[in-house]
Write a protein that holds these residues in place. Structure first.
Motif, PDB file in Angstrom:
ATOM      1  N   SER A 198       0.842  -1.208   0.000  1.00 23.56           N
ATOM      2  CA  SER A 198       0.000   0.000   0.000  1.00 23.56           C
ATOM      3  C   SER A 198       0.876   1.257   0.000  1.00 23.56           C
ATOM      4  CB  SER A 198      -0.897   0.013   1.233  1.00 23.56           C
ATOM      5  OG  SER A 198      -0.104   0.232   2.389  1.00 23.56           O
ATOM      6  N   GLY A 199       2.107   1.100   0.489  1.00 26.59           N
ATOM      7  CA  GLY A 199       2.979   2.269   0.615  1.00 26.59           C
ATOM      8  C   GLY A 199       2.866   2.912   1.983  1.00 26.59           C
ATOM      9  N   GLY A 200       1.857   2.492   2.756  1.00 27.66           N
ATOM     10  CA  GLY A 200       1.709   3.008   4.124  1.00 27.66           C
ATOM     11  C   GLY A 200       1.394   4.487   4.166  1.00 27.66           C
ATOM     12  N   PRO A 201       1.403   5.072   5.355  1.00 23.63           N
ATOM     13  CA  PRO A 201       1.006   6.485   5.485  1.00 23.63           C
ATOM     14  C   PRO A 201       2.039   7.474   4.923  1.00 23.63           C
ATOM     15  CG  PRO A 201       1.606   5.550   7.623  1.00 23.63           C
ATOM     16  CD  PRO A 201       1.616   4.413   6.651  1.00 23.63           C
ATOM     17  N   PHE A 202       3.266   7.033   4.654  1.00 24.77           N
ATOM     18  CA  PHE A 202       4.324   7.986   4.265  1.00 24.77           C
ATOM     19  C   PHE A 202       4.720   7.898   2.797  1.00 24.77           C
ATOM     20  CE2 PHE A 202       5.247   6.670   8.754  1.00 24.77           C
ATOM     21  CZ  PHE A 202       4.466   7.678   9.289  1.00 24.77           C
ATOM     22  N   ARG A 203       3.857   7.253   2.035  1.00 27.20           N
ATOM     23  CA  ARG A 203       4.080   7.039   0.612  1.00 27.20           C
ATOM     24  C   ARG A 203       4.427   8.331  -0.114  1.00 27.20           C
ATOM     25  NH1 ARG A 203       0.087   7.245  -3.124  1.00 27.20           N
ATOM     26  NH2 ARG A 203      -1.476   7.402  -1.484  1.00 27.20           N
ATOM     27  N   THR A 204       3.765   9.421   0.261  1.00 29.10           N
ATOM     28  CA  THR A 204       3.964  10.675  -0.473  1.00 29.10           C
ATOM     29  C   THR A 204       4.886  11.642   0.272  1.00 29.10           C
ATOM     30  OG1 THR A 204       1.960  11.520   0.561  1.00 29.10           O
ATOM     31  CG2 THR A 204       1.696  10.537  -1.606  1.00 29.10           C
ATOM     32  N   TRP A 205       5.490  11.195   1.367  1.00 29.26           N
ATOM     33  CA  TRP A 205       6.358  12.066   2.158  1.00 29.26           C
ATOM     34  C   TRP A 205       7.763  12.135   1.549  1.00 29.26           C
ATOM     35  CZ3 TRP A 205       5.760  12.618   8.081  1.00 29.26           C
ATOM     36  CH2 TRP A 205       4.391  12.667   8.416  1.00 29.26           C
ATOM     37  N   SER A 206       8.428  13.265   1.759  1.00 30.81           N
ATOM     38  CA  SER A 206       9.822  13.358   1.311  1.00 30.81           C
ATOM     39  C   SER A 206      10.708  12.639   2.326  1.00 30.81           C
ATOM     40  CB  SER A 206      10.246  14.830   1.240  1.00 30.81           C
ATOM     41  OG  SER A 206      10.341  15.359   2.555  1.00 30.81           O
ATOM     42  N   VAL A 207      11.916  12.276   1.870  1.00 26.33           N
ATOM     43  CA  VAL A 207      12.874  11.587   2.744  1.00 26.33           C
ATOM     44  C   VAL A 207      13.164  12.442   3.979  1.00 26.33           C
ATOM     45  CG1 VAL A 207      15.218  10.665   2.880  1.00 26.33           C
ATOM     46  CG2 VAL A 207      13.875  10.308   0.807  1.00 26.33           C
ATOM     47  N   ILE A 258      11.712 -11.500  -7.108  1.00 24.64           N
ATOM     48  CA  ILE A 258      10.675 -10.906  -6.259  1.00 24.64           C
ATOM     49  C   ILE A 258      10.743  -9.376  -6.357  1.00 24.64           C
ATOM     50  CG2 ILE A 258       9.710 -10.819  -3.921  1.00 24.64           C
ATOM     51  CD1 ILE A 258      11.501 -13.378  -3.359  1.00 24.64           C
ATOM     52  N   ASP A 259       9.715  -8.776  -6.925  1.00 26.80           N
ATOM     53  CA  ASP A 259       9.653  -7.318  -7.059  1.00 26.80           C
ATOM     54  C   ASP A 259       8.587  -6.755  -6.127  1.00 26.80           C
ATOM     55  OD1 ASP A 259      11.620  -6.981  -8.867  1.00 26.80           O
ATOM     56  OD2 ASP A 259      10.328  -6.309 -10.525  1.00 26.80           O
ATOM     57  N   VAL A 260       8.823  -5.550  -5.649  1.00 24.14           N
ATOM     58  CA  VAL A 260       7.808  -4.869  -4.844  1.00 24.14           C
ATOM     59  C   VAL A 260       7.218  -3.729  -5.668  1.00 24.14           C
ATOM     60  CG1 VAL A 260       7.419  -3.467  -2.773  1.00 24.14           C
ATOM     61  CG2 VAL A 260       8.904  -5.477  -2.652  1.00 24.14           C
ATOM     62  N   VAL A 261       5.898  -3.639  -5.692  1.00 23.73           N
ATOM     63  CA  VAL A 261       5.202  -2.587  -6.433  1.00 23.73           C
ATOM     64  C   VAL A 261       4.259  -1.865  -5.474  1.00 23.73           C
ATOM     65  CG1 VAL A 261       3.594  -2.115  -8.317  1.00 23.73           C
ATOM     66  CG2 VAL A 261       5.237  -3.958  -8.543  1.00 23.73           C
ATOM     67  N   ILE A 262       4.323  -0.556  -5.461  1.00 17.44           N
ATOM     68  CA  ILE A 262       3.387   0.191  -4.612  1.00 17.44           C
ATOM     69  C   ILE A 262       2.043   0.323  -5.322  1.00 17.44           C
ATOM     70  CG2 ILE A 262       2.929   2.404  -3.450  1.00 17.44           C
ATOM     71  CD1 ILE A 262       5.699   2.456  -2.540  1.00 17.44           C
ATOM     72  N   HIS A 263       1.019  -0.059  -4.590  1.00 14.85           N
ATOM     73  CA  HIS A 263      -0.343  -0.078  -5.132  1.00 14.85           C
ATOM     74  C   HIS A 263      -1.264   0.411  -4.013  1.00 14.85           C
ATOM     75  CE1 HIS A 263      -4.053  -1.438  -6.809  1.00 14.85           C
ATOM     76  NE2 HIS A 263      -4.149  -2.514  -6.074  1.00 14.85           N
ATOM     77  N   PRO A 264      -1.447   1.751  -3.943  1.00 17.88           N
ATOM     78  CA  PRO A 264      -2.121   2.340  -2.772  1.00 17.88           C
ATOM     79  C   PRO A 264      -3.543   1.839  -2.540  1.00 17.88           C
ATOM     80  CG  PRO A 264      -1.088   4.038  -4.129  1.00 17.88           C
ATOM     81  CD  PRO A 264      -0.994   2.765  -4.900  1.00 17.88           C
TER      82      PRO A 264
END
Ligand code: MG
Length: 407
Positions: A198-207, A258-264
């Protein structure tokens, strides 16, 4: 054809139905971790399946009263609980006389002494490992929600399952999806798998912003409602790192497969790409009762209480690659899957210890991955560890992380 897969899709097993649970017999289920989120959902699923299903045993590490209330409702022959005080708490609420196991060996004794067809392993963390291994040793169907057991001891568990004929079916939604998608082809024709996140709550946060993450922010998950440890693991994506390692053992894959894909939207639960380029995905509403029930009834598919998916209502499904700067955990997951040996035990233990420190306010959010990486780099690697060596690696990693806070 590789035969080293105990989950083997139906055509490999050459048993068209059943795969460990015959339809004609009562389906006796033990739930390890019955008061947690997976445990409660398992009971909800079992309550709605037909009368042939029965709860043979319940075990919990906390909430003695809730365990007793569950027992009063489902009437298992035995219950297990972590310590004597909780057992006393349970006894006060119990309205009948099941066998009660208490103490550190209670879980393993429950698995050992209670006849069952299926053991749902849903204890969080490494403490469920021994009981899970015992269920595999006894050749039971294991509905595995305790991914840590596979991450730590996959190198022991999968060969053991092959020897005893135990069927390990993942409950983790991503691995359940892969398990389901694998039924569409042959094992040797798998090109790679995609674990969705899902990317979690910080998906759109900057580093930079992520340096300042608070505990409250890390505990807010956008799609799944889970316990605090796994919610923080979702935020750091350490959860995905553990899932990479879990997939490596469960499906006998190389790290680079094994690849990881973000899918919100959390609708596509994971995918398998076959050699011809076809990608087979499993979709559904984000509700753990679907993978739980599938692990119980596989290869049958029964009506399930999870809400139905309305794709027109959902609208868009989006996918993008995770940013490695934002989520260093994914790199760690790949590294651990590649190296194997004691790395899984160290990854899991160091992360558990770091999450505890973060929850206690002793370290910052970004330190979780930093401390875990440091424990991995500095540990005494053993390539083909015994169970004792794995447990030792676990202990050492926890100590290492705790010491890191003072250095
Ligand atoms: Mg998962």
């Amino acid at each position: 054809m590789p035969t080293n897969l105990s989950y083997a899709p139906v055509d490999f097993l050459n048993v068209p139905d059943g795969a460990g649970i015959r339809d004609s017999m009562s389906k006796r289920v033990i739930i390890l971790g019955s008061t947690g989120s997976i445990g409660r959902n398992t009971l909800d699923v079992l309550a709605r399946l037909d009368d042939e299903w029965e709860v043979a045993g319940l075990a919990a590490g906390s909430r003695g009263q809730e365990l007793a209330e569950q027992a009063n409702r489902f009437r298992p022959a035995a219950v297990a609980i972590a310590c004597d005080e909780l057992a006393a708490e349970a006894r006060r609420t119990l309205q009948y006389g099941p066998k009660i196991f208490a103490g550190p060996e209670a879980l393993t004794r429950l698995v050992d002494e209670v006849e069952a067809d299926c053991v749902v392993c849903a204890v969080v963390g490494v403490c469920g490992l021994l009981a899970t291994l015992r269920a595999v040793e006894l050749g039971r169907r294991v509905a595995l929600a305790n991914k840590e057991a596979m991450v730590v001891a996959g190198s022991l568990m999968m060969p053991l399952a092959r020897r005893t004929g135990a069927t390990i079916i993942p409950v983790d939604s991503e691995h359940s999806a892969i398990f389901q998608a694998l039924q569409a082809g042959r094992r040797e024709d798998v090109h790679k798998v995609f674990l969705t996140a899902s990317g979690g709550p910080f998906r759109t946060w900057s580093v930079e912003a992520m340096e300042e993450v608070t505990l409250k922010e890390a505990l807010r998950h956008p799609t799944w409602n889970m316990g605090p440890k796994i919610t923080i693991d979702s935020a750091t994506m350490m959860n995905k790192a553990l899932e990479i390692v879990e997939a490596r053992w469960l499906f006998d894959l190389r790290s680079d497969q094994i690849d990881v894909v973000i899918h919100p939207e959390s609708i596509v639960h994971s995918m398998v790409e076959f050699n011809d380029g076809s990608i087979v995905a499993q979709l559904g509403a984000p509700d753990m009762r679907t993978p739980i029930q599938y692990a119980l009834t596989y290869p049958r598919r029964r009506p399930c209480p999870s809400p139905r998916l309305d794709l027109c209502q959902t609208g868009q499904l989006t996918f993008h690659a995770p940013d490695p700067g934002q989520f260093p955990a994914i790199r760690l997951g790949h590294e651990v899957a590649r190296r194997g040996g004691t790395c899984g035990a160290v990854l899991n233990a160091a992360n558990e210890a770091a999450v505890e420190l973060f929850r206690a306010g002793a370290i910052a959010y970004r330190d979780i991955a930093r401390f875990t990486e440091r424990a991995l780099r500095e540990h005494d690697f053993v390539e083909s560890p015994t169970l004792d060596e794995l447990l030792n690696a676990d202990r050492m990693a926890r100590q290492k992380v705790t010491r890191c806070t003072t250095c």
